[in-house]
Design an enzyme around this catalytic site. Structure first.
Site, PDB file in Angstrom:
ATOM      1  N   TRP A 127     -10.619  -5.583   8.260  1.00  0.00           N
ATOM      2  CA  TRP A 127     -11.587  -4.704   7.611  1.00  0.00           C
ATOM      3  C   TRP A 127     -12.052  -5.363   6.306  1.00  0.00           C
ATOM      4  CZ3 TRP A 127     -10.163  -0.397   3.840  1.00  0.00           C
ATOM      5  CH2 TRP A 127     -11.270   0.426   3.574  1.00  0.00           C
ATOM      6  N   ASP A 208      -1.415  -0.495   7.552  1.00  0.00           N
ATOM      7  CA  ASP A 208      -2.576   0.309   7.176  1.00  0.00           C
ATOM      8  C   ASP A 208      -2.851   1.246   8.352  1.00  0.00           C
ATOM      9  OD1 ASP A 208      -4.974   1.397   6.445  1.00  0.00           O
ATOM     10  OD2 ASP A 208      -6.056  -0.496   6.244  1.00  0.00           O
ATOM     11  N   LYS A 243     -10.410  10.107   8.303  1.00  0.00           N
ATOM     12  CA  LYS A 243     -10.963  10.193   9.659  1.00  0.00           C
ATOM     13  C   LYS A 243     -10.340  11.330  10.448  1.00  0.00           C
ATOM     14  CE  LYS A 243     -12.968   6.744   8.175  1.00  0.00           C
ATOM     15  NZ  LYS A 243     -12.943   5.344   8.145  1.00  0.00           N
TER      16      LYS A 243
HETATM   17  C1  LIG Z   1      -8.829  -0.203   8.200  1.00  0.00           C
HETATM   18  C2  LIG Z   1      -9.073   0.855   7.182  1.00  0.00           C
HETATM   19  N1  LIG Z   1      -8.161   1.063   6.241  1.00  0.00           N
HETATM   20  C3  LIG Z   1      -8.309   2.002   5.311  1.00  0.00           C
HETATM   21  C4  LIG Z   1      -9.442   2.790   5.268  1.00  0.00           C
HETATM   22  C5  LIG Z   1      -9.452   3.802   4.176  1.00  0.00           C
HETATM   23  O1  LIG Z   1     -10.445   4.678   4.045  1.00  0.00           O
HETATM   24  P1  LIG Z   1     -10.466   5.820   2.956  1.00  0.00           P
HETATM   25  O2  LIG Z   1     -10.189   5.216   1.627  1.00  0.00           O
HETATM   26  O3  LIG Z   1     -11.834   6.365   3.066  1.00  0.00           O
HETATM   27  O4  LIG Z   1      -9.405   6.818   3.328  1.00  0.00           O
HETATM   28  C6  LIG Z   1     -10.446   2.597   6.227  1.00  0.00           C
HETATM   29  C7  LIG Z   1     -11.691   3.352   6.209  1.00  0.00           C
HETATM   30  O5  LIG Z   1     -12.706   3.015   6.748  1.00  0.00           O
HETATM   31  C8  LIG Z   1     -10.254   1.606   7.209  1.00  0.00           C
HETATM   32  O6  LIG Z   1     -11.152   1.376   8.177  1.00  0.00           O
END
Ligand SMILES: Cc1ncc(COP(=O)(O)O)c(C=O)c1O
Length: 395
Positions: A127, A208, A243
């Site tokens: 990511w 993660d 999500k």
């Molecule tokens: C791989 C991954 N890690 C962590 C996150 C953390 O998202 P958030 O900070 O919106 O909870 C995301 C969100 O798209 C993600 O795709």
């Protein structure tokens, strides 16, 4: 003083959102931005969240500070959701954070204080936001092989060979499920093999977990975390409720640490808390309070789990429909991997010209490399339209 600044590079995904918004074509398709969408193209507030919000509204009598760790009921509920009844659960310590990103950052800061080798291992690909998060803390970044770009499956042999070379000073970031951007998943047997290596060589797993419940089930999606917990000396998990509770803008996540003993876990948690104190101090309360209400009330939890199942089934349905249409159109199994992937994303491995052609010739907005959000396709008609565009730019 500010004259010294050079402009920052625009975020490619945010740029894509602007281009999509300004595109006047009526049949445009957004498979770029990473949010779940229903068949109307909306990202609705979940019913369980609405009920919890009403309850909270009636119950809440103050907005005074909660504390550095946030809502302790939330923390317990998330640790239970992730670790369930595994024997390690009792040694897990959790801290509520602003989103999964907040958890990633705090854990990274805590680890940086003690890491001997100030580098961290990320999957290739990973990511996009992992890089700035870990780099800003000070970590150097190295990549371990993950995706076989030909078959679009995990290159397990290459991954295992690399992990075999890692040891006590290494921190390895894994996506717990629904790998972003590829969609290619590690299977339980792969996790067991990784866990056995972790037990033998002592690298620190950093999981993660941003999509628990989006792949196969709440429990199956935590298989990797639990396998690693049973093997690792020390471990950290960053989970997100953006999500699976659709609480994107409320910023709810959880940083979890697991040490060898209760005392070590407590001390380590103290370092996570001190990292929080020196940045945002305390997490926002609202979203965490909602999640705590949902997870601790059996009726509300049932409503939530049912909705989550519906979201997951929609993604699986879209994947299978897209695979079937592409089989028919190409008379080949070239795109079958799409139905094997899990979560919102699949990396189609497209070159720049193909991604550009999708946008300019077909009004289909995908992220560079061909990462597409399957949940961005509304219905079968749109899947068909997307398949036509894909066949056109790849043949
Ligand atoms: C791989 C991954 N890690 C962590 C996150 C953390 O998202 P958030 O900070 O919106 O909870 C995301 C969100 O798209 C993600 O795709």
């Amino acid at each position: 003083m500010f004259e010294q600044f050079e402009a920052t590079a625009p975020d490619p995904i945010l740029k894509l959102i602007d281009l999509y918004r300004d595109d006047p074509r009526s049949g445009k398709i957004d498979v770029g931005i990473g949010v779940f969408r229903d068949a109307n193209g909306d990202t609705p507030v979940m019913q369980a969240v609405r009920i919890a919000e009403e309850k909270l509204h009636r119950r809440q009598t103050t907005k005074t500070y909660v504390g550095l760790a946030g809502d302790e009921i939330f923390n317990d509920c998330i640790a239970d959701l992730v670790f369930s009844h595994s024997p390690q659960r009792e040694r897990v310590r959790a801290v509520q954070t602003p989103g999964g990103c907040g958890a990633l950052r705090l854990l990274s800061e805590m680890l940086y204080r003690i890491a001997d080798d100030k580098t961290i291992w990320l999957s290739d690909p990973t990511w996009g936001n992992h890089l700035p998060i870990f780099r800003q803390t000070g970590f150097g970044i190295r990549f371990y092989p993950y995706l076989d770009r030909q078959s679009k499956t995990v290159d397990v042999d290459a991954l295992i060979s690399k992990l075999k070379t890692l040891g006590k000073n290494d921190i390895v970031v894994f996506h717990g499920c629904c790998h972003n951007p590829s969609g290619a998943e590690l299977q339980p047997g792969d996790w067991d093999e990784i866990a056995a290596l972790c037990a033998k060589n002592g690298f620190l797993p950093y999981v993660d977990l941003a999509y628990q419940g989006f792949a196969d089930s709440l429990d199956q999606d935590a298989y990797g975390v639990r396998a690693l917990a049973s093997a690792a000396d020390s471990m950290v998990v960053a989970s997100s409720c953006s999500k699976n509770f659709a609480l994107y803008r409320d910023r709810v996540g959880c940083a979890m640490v697991l040490g060898k003993t209760h005392e070590i876990s407590d001390i380590t948690r103290g370092h996570v808390l001190s990292a929080a104190r020196s940045s945002y101090s305390m997490p926002p309360d609202h979203g965490g309070a909602l999640v705590a209400l949902i997870l601790s009330d059996p009726n509300l939890r049932e409503v939530w789990e049912e909705e989550l199942t519906g979201m997951r089934e929609r993604m699986l349905f879209l994947r299978k429909t897209l695979r079937d249409i592409l089989r028919r159109k190409t008379r080949s199994d070239r795109w079958d991997f799409i139905a094997k992937h899990r979560g919102m994303f699949s990396l189609l491995v497209l070159d720049e010209a193909q991604v550009e052609a999708l946008r300019t010739d077909h009004a289909v907005y995908a992220v560079a490399g061909g990462r597409v959000n399957i949940a961005g396709l509304k219905d079968e008609a749109q899947v068909e339209q997307f398949a036509d565009a894909l066949v056109s730019v790849t043949s």
